[in-house]
Enzyme design. Structure first.
Site, PDB file in Angstrom:
ATOM      1  CE1 TYR A   1      18.006 -70.956 -18.610  1.00  0.00           C
ATOM      2  CE2 TYR A   1      16.520 -69.135 -19.069  1.00  0.00           C
ATOM      3  CZ  TYR A   1      17.671 -69.834 -19.357  1.00  0.00           C
ATOM      4  OH  TYR A   1      18.500 -69.419 -20.375  1.00  0.00           O
TER       5      TYR A   1
ATOM      6  CB  THR B   1      30.933 -74.902 -20.459  1.00  0.00           C
ATOM      7  OG1 THR B   1      30.109 -73.733 -20.450  1.00  0.00           O
ATOM      8  CG2 THR B   1      32.209 -74.631 -19.688  1.00  0.00           C
TER       9      THR B   1
ATOM     10  CB  SER C   1      18.667 -65.582 -20.205  1.00  0.00           C
ATOM     11  OG  SER C   1      17.335 -65.316 -20.536  1.00  0.00           O
TER      12      SER C   1
ATOM     13  CB  ALA D   1      31.271 -77.531 -26.922  1.00  0.00           C
ATOM     14  CB  SER D   2      27.431 -81.545 -26.978  1.00  0.00           C
ATOM     15  OG  SER D   2      26.566 -81.128 -25.950  1.00  0.00           O
TER      16      SER D   2
ATOM     17  N   GLY E   1      23.481 -76.714 -29.918  1.00  0.00           N
ATOM     18  CA  GLY E   1      23.020 -75.325 -29.915  1.00  0.00           C
ATOM     19  C   GLY E   1      24.114 -74.283 -30.115  1.00  0.00           C
ATOM     20  CB  ILE E   2      24.688 -71.110 -28.303  1.00  0.00           C
ATOM     21  CG1 ILE E   2      23.285 -70.533 -28.535  1.00  0.00           C
ATOM     22  CG2 ILE E   2      25.731 -69.994 -28.276  1.00  0.00           C
ATOM     23  CD1 ILE E   2      22.714 -69.747 -27.359  1.00  0.00           C
ATOM     24  N   GLY E   3      26.760 -73.505 -28.331  1.00  0.00           N
ATOM     25  CA  GLY E   3      28.136 -73.977 -28.132  1.00  0.00           C
ATOM     26  C   GLY E   3      28.651 -74.701 -29.362  1.00  0.00           C
TER      27      GLY E   3
HETATM   28  N1  LIG Z   1      18.025 -71.006 -26.422  1.00  0.00           N
HETATM   29  C1  LIG Z   1      17.633 -69.859 -25.868  1.00  0.00           C
HETATM   30  O1  LIG Z   1      16.525 -69.340 -26.158  1.00  0.00           O
HETATM   31  C2  LIG Z   1      18.522 -69.143 -24.896  1.00  0.00           C
HETATM   32  C3  LIG Z   1      18.165 -67.828 -24.514  1.00  0.00           C
HETATM   33  C4  LIG Z   1      18.958 -67.146 -23.610  1.00  0.00           C
HETATM   34  C5  LIG Z   1      20.116 -67.753 -23.094  1.00  0.00           C
HETATM   35  N2  LIG Z   1      20.437 -69.023 -23.473  1.00  0.00           N
HETATM   36  C6  LIG Z   1      21.621 -69.626 -22.882  1.00  0.00           C
HETATM   37  O2  LIG Z   1      22.465 -70.112 -23.898  1.00  0.00           O
HETATM   38  C7  LIG Z   1      23.250 -71.189 -23.392  1.00  0.00           C
HETATM   39  C8  LIG Z   1      23.281 -72.323 -24.409  1.00  0.00           C
HETATM   40  O3  LIG Z   1      21.959 -72.805 -24.570  1.00  0.00           O
HETATM   41  P1  LIG Z   1      21.419 -73.446 -25.939  1.00  0.00           P
HETATM   42  O4  LIG Z   1      20.223 -72.676 -26.330  1.00  0.00           O
HETATM   43  O5  LIG Z   1      22.516 -73.653 -26.916  1.00  0.00           O
HETATM   44  O6  LIG Z   1      20.883 -74.845 -25.370  1.00  0.00           O
HETATM   45  P2  LIG Z   1      21.223 -76.353 -25.771  1.00  0.00           P
HETATM   46  O7  LIG Z   1      21.176 -76.515 -27.234  1.00  0.00           O
HETATM   47  O8  LIG Z   1      20.329 -77.178 -24.928  1.00  0.00           O
HETATM   48  O9  LIG Z   1      22.725 -76.521 -25.277  1.00  0.00           O
HETATM   49  C9  LIG Z   1      23.060 -76.545 -23.921  1.00  0.00           C
HETATM   50  C10 LIG Z   1      24.461 -77.088 -23.796  1.00  0.00           C
HETATM   51  O10 LIG Z   1      24.790 -77.207 -22.396  1.00  0.00           O
HETATM   52  C11 LIG Z   1      25.254 -78.528 -22.147  1.00  0.00           C
HETATM   53  N3  LIG Z   1      24.915 -78.934 -20.797  1.00  0.00           N
HETATM   54  C12 LIG Z   1      23.681 -78.926 -20.217  1.00  0.00           C
HETATM   55  N4  LIG Z   1      23.746 -79.458 -18.993  1.00  0.00           N
HETATM   56  C13 LIG Z   1      25.044 -79.810 -18.789  1.00  0.00           C
HETATM   57  C14 LIG Z   1      25.728 -80.412 -17.711  1.00  0.00           C
HETATM   58  N5  LIG Z   1      25.093 -80.791 -16.594  1.00  0.00           N
HETATM   59  N6  LIG Z   1      27.069 -80.621 -17.818  1.00  0.00           N
HETATM   60  C15 LIG Z   1      27.711 -80.265 -18.951  1.00  0.00           C
HETATM   61  N7  LIG Z   1      27.113 -79.681 -20.011  1.00  0.00           N
HETATM   62  C16 LIG Z   1      25.802 -79.465 -19.930  1.00  0.00           C
HETATM   63  C17 LIG Z   1      24.561 -79.385 -23.191  1.00  0.00           C
HETATM   64  O11 LIG Z   1      25.287 -80.559 -23.495  1.00  0.00           O
HETATM   65  P3  LIG Z   1      24.948 -82.044 -23.008  1.00  0.00           P
HETATM   66  O12 LIG Z   1      23.452 -82.196 -23.007  1.00  0.00           O
HETATM   67  O13 LIG Z   1      25.664 -82.882 -23.998  1.00  0.00           O
HETATM   68  O14 LIG Z   1      25.534 -82.113 -21.649  1.00  0.00           O
HETATM   69  C18 LIG Z   1      24.591 -78.474 -24.406  1.00  0.00           C
HETATM   70  O15 LIG Z   1      25.803 -78.591 -25.085  1.00  0.00           O
HETATM   71  C19 LIG Z   1      22.644 -71.570 -22.034  1.00  0.00           C
HETATM   72  O16 LIG Z   1      23.420 -71.066 -20.994  1.00  0.00           O
HETATM   73  C20 LIG Z   1      21.296 -70.866 -22.047  1.00  0.00           C
HETATM   74  O17 LIG Z   1      20.847 -70.526 -20.737  1.00  0.00           O
HETATM   75  C21 LIG Z   1      19.673 -69.719 -24.368  1.00  0.00           C
END
Ligand SMILES: NC(=O)c1ccc[n+]([C@@H]2O[C@H](COP(=O)([O-])OP(=O)(O)OC[C@H]3O[C@@H](n4cnc5c(N)ncnc54)[C@H](OP(=O)(O)O)[C@@H]3O)[C@@H](O)[C@H]2O)c1
Length: 293
Positions: A183, A39, A169, A41-42, A44-46
């Protein structure tokens, strides 16, 4: 789609985030013909994880809202000899998540569920007084969607002795922080749900992993300017950690130094609350934004 070169770490980042090596042939051997749901995947990490898994011979099921990004990713996976199917859905929307679940239930098998989609909001309470929707939306994506997906997928995961990996997190293990109520409450809610459910999930022969991440350089943290100068992991590095956990099945993964923060959160909880309140009062005074009740 061109893959960005991985950002070089500063010295402090090298110390905080030691490198992880994943043996590509071991990974391929373990994941070939496995069905992996990712989930978010578009971006960042995904996105980084998808690219890392592209040549393993696994069948990737990618979900997020941004269809164009997913389609480009699917093409990239194919160009690396991999197989991916994409599903554009807003996982907060009941109809859309239900049709995604139906799609998943029609698959022959599901081996991995990577719960990664997430939404972060940093906003003061004073700026949130008319924004209840911030709290509802973060709960919907960070808590309700993964609970619904996990419940629906458990029978299939049980059949394949599969694995749920939760991208959590580090903040959920630390003292609560002002501005992060939406959050942190929603990430903590799923973390707690997952930890409570874990013994039951294990009796169903399904593995579990919680990965507690510090800051990661993705678009999620880009609106918060103070993070520009703070140590942060690369999403590609996180993707390698996820792959490592897929291989080792370890149950908990967090940075080596997290115990210091966890300990300080307990030992200095009163002091830090006092310091934070004092600091917030100063900031609010300087902005002339005092709420007098
Ligand atoms: N970045 C950090 O510092 C950090 C730190 C700790 C934990 N995390 C966790 O890591 C995970 C990935 O985060 P990231 O940093 O890679 O952020 P990101 O680049 O913003 O990616 C978030 C992903 O979630 C998808 N998403 C968001 N809302 C959605 C919805 N309503 N339905 C379906 N898909 C949805 C987004 O795709 P669309 O916008 O295309 O829907 C995107 O692919 C998250 O769970 C976050 O809490 C991140």
């Amino acid at each position: 789609m061109t893959e960005n070169k991985e950002r070089k770490y500063s010295l402090i980042e090298k110390l905080l985030f030691p490198s992880v090596r994943v043996n590509a042939s071991k990974l391929t051997k373990a994941l070939v013909d496995k069905t992996i749901v990712i989930t978010g995947a578009s971006y960042g990490i995904g996105e980084s994880l998808t690219l890392q898994l592209a040549s393993t011979g696994a069948y990737l099921i990618l979900v997020a809202r941004t269809k164009d990004k997913l389609e480009a990713l699917k093409a990239e996976v194919a160009s690396r000899g991999g197989k991916a199917v994409v599903f554009a859905a807003d996982l907060r929307n009941e109809k859309e998540i239900d049709s995604f679940i139906q799609f998943l239930l029609h698959q022959n098998k599901i081996d991995y569920f990577i719960n990664n989609a997430g939404k972060s909001i940093r906003r003061s309470l004073l700026a949130s007084l008319d924004r209840y929707h911030d709290f509802a939306r973060t709960m919907a994506i960070n808590y309700e969607a993964p609970v619904k997906l996990a419940l629906s997928l458990l029978p299939k995961l049980s059949q394949s002795q599969g694995h749920i990996i939760n991208i959590s997190s580090l903040s959920v293990l630390m003292a609560p922080a002002p501005y992060w109520a939406a959050y942190q409450a929603s990430k903590t809610a799923f973390d707690q749900w997952f930890r409570c459910a874990m013994p039951e999930i294990h009796t169903m022969q399904v593995h579990t992993t919680s990965i507690y991440l510090p800051l990661v350089k993705t678009r999620m943290i880009s609106p918060t300017k103070i993070y520009d100068r703070m140590p942060a992991m690369n999403p590609e590095h996180v993707a390698r950690i996820i792959c490592h956990c897929m291989l080792t099945k370890r149950q908990v993964c967090k940075p080596w130094w997290s115990f210091l923060g966890e300990l300080a959160s307990v030992v200095f909880s009163k002091t830090s609350r006092r310091v934070l309140s004092c600091r917030l009062r100063t900031i609010q005074k300087s902005k002339g934004r005092f709420l007098l009740l």
